[in-house]
Scaffold this active site. Structure first.
Site, PDB file in Angstrom:
ATOM      1  N   GLU A   1      45.335  54.015  42.292  1.00  0.00           N
ATOM      2  CA  GLU A   1      45.031  52.767  41.575  1.00  0.00           C
ATOM      3  C   GLU A   1      44.926  52.979  40.077  1.00  0.00           C
ATOM      4  O   GLU A   1      43.870  53.340  39.562  1.00  0.00           O
ATOM      5  CB  GLU A   1      43.716  52.162  42.118  1.00  0.00           C
TER       6      GLU A   1
ATOM      7  N   LYS B   1      48.087  50.803  44.269  1.00  0.00           N
ATOM      8  CA  LYS B   1      47.244  49.622  44.034  1.00  0.00           C
ATOM      9  C   LYS B   1      47.276  49.283  42.555  1.00  0.00           C
ATOM     10  O   LYS B   1      46.487  49.806  41.761  1.00  0.00           O
ATOM     11  CB  LYS B   1      45.811  49.906  44.515  1.00  0.00           C
TER      12      LYS B   1
HETATM   13  P1  13P Z   1      39.081  43.526  42.532  1.00  0.00           P
HETATM   14  O1  13P Z   1      40.040  42.879  43.509  1.00  0.00           O
HETATM   15  O2  13P Z   1      37.774  42.805  42.423  1.00  0.00           O
HETATM   16  O3  13P Z   1      39.726  43.843  41.226  1.00  0.00           O
HETATM   17  O4  13P Z   1      38.654  44.909  43.181  1.00  0.00           O
HETATM   18  C1  13P Z   1      39.599  45.708  43.753  1.00  0.00           C
HETATM   19  C2  13P Z   1      39.206  47.111  43.568  1.00  0.00           C
HETATM   20  O5  13P Z   1      39.072  47.844  44.518  1.00  0.00           O
HETATM   21  C3  13P Z   1      39.042  47.614  42.199  1.00  0.00           C
HETATM   22  O6  13P Z   1      38.960  48.999  42.217  1.00  0.00           O
END
Ligand code: 13P
Length: 341
Positions: free
Chosen positions: A177, A219
């Site tokens: 991510e 992600k």
């Molecule tokens: P949000 O969808 O609230 O951005 O959170 C997703 C997430 O796991 C951020 O690390």
């Protein structure tokens, strides 16, 4: 490395019409969410809230996996059943956030580096034994005057790739991510440019660290203007730009892309995903891995009261169903109204 197992888990995480619930808020983040609904952030309240989510109908039908926080993966439901077992019984996969958070980066004012690599191999072993089959590590890239810098992007991409390699060696699928934040007043073009650069660097590092792309899930953020930007973008523009940047940076070997919601409204997050899937001809699955965009409605409905549990579960199931339809390219704003009626 158990390549076939990793691939099977990654594919299950992004299976048709299912997405990931990000319920991995750290103790300080969940306190902020609870403060907003007037609930004290005690260990029992955090457990009760997560338990109601994991027992909701949404889990079987729409949620392929749940990202947990360290405290939650060890917690038991009120009746003594481990929360991990509730998730497994719903046919969903338990996952775990393993980064230690984004910390100010030395010599890079205004930028952060995500920490947590020290001892990670040992922790992953423990999490595997506790039932985790995938993990998450979030790198944070802010857009501002003179940032992000190549130095900070490289350091974060390297950490993401080292984390991903350690995960795969432990039989755990890494969610990679790299979040480009939507704070600030930059336009959509700047978000595009920064996200393109970050993803190029991340995939280069993943290659250098020998990460198996078939056994991971990306992600990313969507391509949106900053929240304070003067010009906001249409759903069609966000969808077109997001798909374009992903096609130019994410190899087709990656089985799936599960977006973060990043502060978008619930309905925007759903509409954007739906519009992207409707564009079609994509080499990977697209789905959701939302935190706020799946939980804001149930948190509000619950407000810490036992008598509101059913309403909170219904609110969660509704949002998960809307996002499931979006992941299939079958959502419309009409369906949102149906629930209100
Ligand atoms: P949000 O969808 O609230 O951005 O959170 C997703 C997430 O796991 C951020 O690390």
């Amino acid at each position: 490395m158990m390549k076939a197992e990793l691939e099977a888990i990654a594919q299950k995480m992004v299976s048709d019409g299912k997405g990931i619930l990000a319920a991995d808020e750290s103790t300080s983040t969940i306190k902020k969410r609870f403060d907003a609904i007037g609930v004290e952030s005690t260990e029992d309240n955090r457990r009760d809230y997560r338990e109601l989510m994991f027992r909701a109908d949404a889990m079987q039908e729409y949620i392929s996996g749940v990202i947990l926080f360290d405290e939650t993966i060890r917690q038991k439901a009120k009746d003594g059943t481990p929360l991990v077992t509730l998730i497994e019984q719903a046919g969903s996969i338990p996952g775990i956030k393993v980064d230690a958070g984004a910390k100010p980066m030395a010599l890079f004012p205004g930028e952060t580096i995500t920490e947590g690599l020290d001892g990670l191999g040992g922790r992953l072993k423990e999490y595997y034994d506790l039932g985790a089959r995938f993990a998450k590590w979030r790198a944070v890239i802010d857009i501002g005057a003179g940032i992000p810098t190549p130095g900070a992007v490289a350091a974060n991409a390297h950490a993401l790739a080292r984390y991903a390699a350690l995960c795969q060696e432990a039989g755990i699928v890494p969610i990679v991510e790299p979040e480009v934040l939507m704070d600030g007043d930059h336009g959509i073009e700047r978000c595009y440019e920064v996200t393109e650069y970050v993803l190029k660097v991340v995939f280069s590092e993943l290659y250098l660290q020998r990460v198996c792309l078939e056994g991971m899930v990306l992600k990313p953020n969507m391509i949106v203007p900053g929240k304070k930007a003067r010009t906001q973008a249409s759903v069609a523009e966000v969808a077109e730009k997001t798909v374009r940047v992903l096609k130019s940076t994410v190899p087709a070997a990656v089985p799936g892309i599960a977006f973060l919601s990043g502060g978008q409204s619930d309905e925007d997050a759903t509409a954007h995903l739906d519009a992207m899937v409707k564009l079609g001809s994509l080499p990977w699955k697209l789905t959701y891995s939302y935190g706020r965009a799946l939980q804001a409605a149930p948190q509000k409905a619950w407000s810490g009261k036992a008598e509101n549990v059913a309403a909170a579960q219904a609110a969660f199931t509704h949002r998960a169903r809307m996002n499931s339809l979006a992941a299939l390219g079958q959502w419309s704003s009409e369906q949102e109204k149906k629930k209100a009626a």
